[in-house]
Write a protein that holds these residues in place. Sequence first.
Motif, PDB file in Angstrom:
ATOM      1  N   GLU A  17       0.939  -1.141   0.140  1.00  0.00           N
ATOM      2  CA  GLU A  17       0.172  -0.184  -0.088  1.00  0.00           C
ATOM      3  C   GLU A  17       0.884   1.043   0.075  1.00  0.00           C
ATOM      4  OE1 GLU A  17      -3.988   0.421   2.639  1.00  0.00           O
ATOM      5  OE2 GLU A  17      -1.989   1.177   3.650  1.00  0.00           O
ATOM      6  N   HIS A 110      -2.571  -6.167  -3.354  1.00  0.00           N
ATOM      7  CA  HIS A 110      -3.095  -5.031  -2.350  1.00  0.00           C
ATOM      8  C   HIS A 110      -4.130  -4.313  -3.305  1.00  0.00           C
ATOM      9  CE1 HIS A 110      -3.865  -1.559  -0.366  1.00  0.00           C
ATOM     10  NE2 HIS A 110      -3.608  -2.197   0.775  1.00  0.00           N
ATOM     11  N   ASP A 144      -7.144  -5.951  -1.281  1.00  0.00           N
ATOM     12  CA  ASP A 144      -7.340  -5.287  -0.051  1.00  0.00           C
ATOM     13  C   ASP A 144      -8.751  -4.566  -0.402  1.00  0.00           C
ATOM     14  OD1 ASP A 144      -5.535  -4.476   2.594  1.00  0.00           O
ATOM     15  OD2 ASP A 144      -7.161  -2.988   1.923  1.00  0.00           O
ATOM     16  N   HIS A 146      -8.689  -1.370   0.655  1.00  0.00           N
ATOM     17  CA  HIS A 146      -8.055  -0.210   0.299  1.00  0.00           C
ATOM     18  C   HIS A 146      -7.485  -0.114  -1.114  1.00  0.00           C
ATOM     19  CE1 HIS A 146      -8.163  -0.165   4.963  1.00  0.00           C
ATOM     20  NE2 HIS A 146      -8.915   1.032   4.726  1.00  0.00           N
ATOM     21  N   HIS A 168      -9.249  -5.893   8.507  1.00  0.00           N
ATOM     22  CA  HIS A 168      -9.276  -6.953   7.757  1.00  0.00           C
ATOM     23  C   HIS A 168      -9.438  -8.500   8.484  1.00  0.00           C
ATOM     24  CE1 HIS A 168      -8.949  -3.666   5.139  1.00  0.00           C
ATOM     25  NE2 HIS A 168      -7.496  -3.673   5.056  1.00  0.00           N
ATOM     26  N   HIS A 396      -5.791  -7.981  11.720  1.00  0.00           N
ATOM     27  CA  HIS A 396      -5.475  -7.222  10.473  1.00  0.00           C
ATOM     28  C   HIS A 396      -3.925  -7.480  10.281  1.00  0.00           C
ATOM     29  CE1 HIS A 396      -6.755  -3.744   7.993  1.00  0.00           C
ATOM     30  NE2 HIS A 396      -5.649  -3.367   8.041  1.00  0.00           N
TER      31      HIS A 396
HETATM   32 ZN    ZN Z   1      -6.188  -2.283   3.902  1.00  0.00          ZN
END
Ligand code: ZN
Length: 499
Positions: A17, A110, A144, A146, A168, A396
């Motif tokens: 990320e 991700h 993900d 995100h 998560h 997470h």
């Molecule tokens: Zn995330």
Amino acid sequence: MSSLAPKRVLLAGLFHETHTFLEEVTDRSQFATRRGAELLDTAGDGSPMGGAVEIARERGWQLLPAMDLRATPTGIVERAVLDEFTQSLDETIAAALQDGPIDGVLLILHGAMVCQGCLDVEGEVVRHVRTRLGEQVPIAGVLDLHGNITPEFAAATQAFVAYRENPHADACEASRDGARLLDRLMRESLVARTLFAAPSIVWPPPGTGTAFEPMSLLEARARQFERDHPEFLCVNVFAGFAYADTPWTGVSFTLSTIGDEATAQAALDELCQLAWLHRTRGNVIGAPLGEVLDEIRRSSTGPIVVAEPSDNIGGGGPGDGTALLSAFIAAGFERAILALNDPHAVQVLAAHAPGDRVTLDLGGRGSRLSAGPVRLEVELIRTGPGLFRLEDPHSHLASMCGDQFDMGPCAVVRHGGVTVLLTSNKTAPFDLGQWRSQGIIPEEQFVIAVKAAVAHRKVYDPIASRHLTVETPGPCASDLRSFPFRHLRRPIYPLDGAL
Ligand SMILES: [Zn+2]
């Protein structure tokens, strides 16, 4: 080859990320690396890669493992990482094709990774695979929640499943679901396509928890669509990652379907409208520091958990901002704990014995946006290794690292009523084992500061008497208007006043 022959599936993982507003460049050495058969060792470790390997075994696939690269959220990634990854895919594909066709591709990604010279790393990866394997081979996997998804990524893929929870807790299960969908596509020779839609919204991380609106509403609607439409293989809600400055950063939806396009598009339009209707609910900005300190002073029972999203380690923050350390000391709080990532201080303290009083600078070096180092006389409580086994195997943190985490050499120091855990590796505060492994019992504290936005809540909410979110200066500040976006599409909420 008969249909009973094992399905041959290319497997790879690339997980980062990327916070593009940080000054640091993330280099190759920051990625944990697994190659070839090493990917299979992840089975049972609670990670998304582990979940994928478990389903592969259950379904009797022949896995063609290429490479798995993972790193903690940090600044823009050097190009060599992407090049090495695609080269590994090429080599694995070339070797595999000598023994027969490849039936499917499973990727553990991700979705918000940015490299030098590439704003859409995941899109680049799936297009790369598509060019090598042609139009017929299904590409599936996990992303993900995100992720900043692009139309190009969606167009090149069949059945990616996004985490449905933030924190998560379901990362491994979402990955298993992605693998199950791939199995179904291969066995039934289904033709699936993925459609994409994005409203003009970007939310800061504190607005992306799925226990709260607006994400809870969007998730509920997406699951209802899946129940009502058997032709929808999966409906994904992406909260996006605001600090990766790309054209498609922000909220988006994807829908994989084996049915008609118009029905799928109507569902996506409805999700966009629902997000737009509730857009202000997702723009969550913490309370000013003075207000939070007053709240703590008025409280009598702990632990009070104070989240500091501006230094959110899980979002790329350096984890060494000192605003709360200074404030807690000035306020004279007792039984207050916080962790700072400061390998230099740990090294200095390693030369001392427990009980020594040492004056040194703590934290404050990781970002010019946050408070600088604090010079403090501290009592050294202990030093030692920071490897710990996760207390919560579905946390997470497990979605990022599996079932154990290494904080590197650690030191615990005290100044007045404030105890500081100093780590050598940035450690996202998603597991209480972080404290207990260093002799600190979180349940016995009055105030616990955590450098996180939302993801810590799964483990901290059950022990917290209250939860407060504070807004301090830092690289993951929640007021997105303070960031110099260059690539993001405009206009977009909440950056542009007219929206
Ligand atoms: Zn995330």
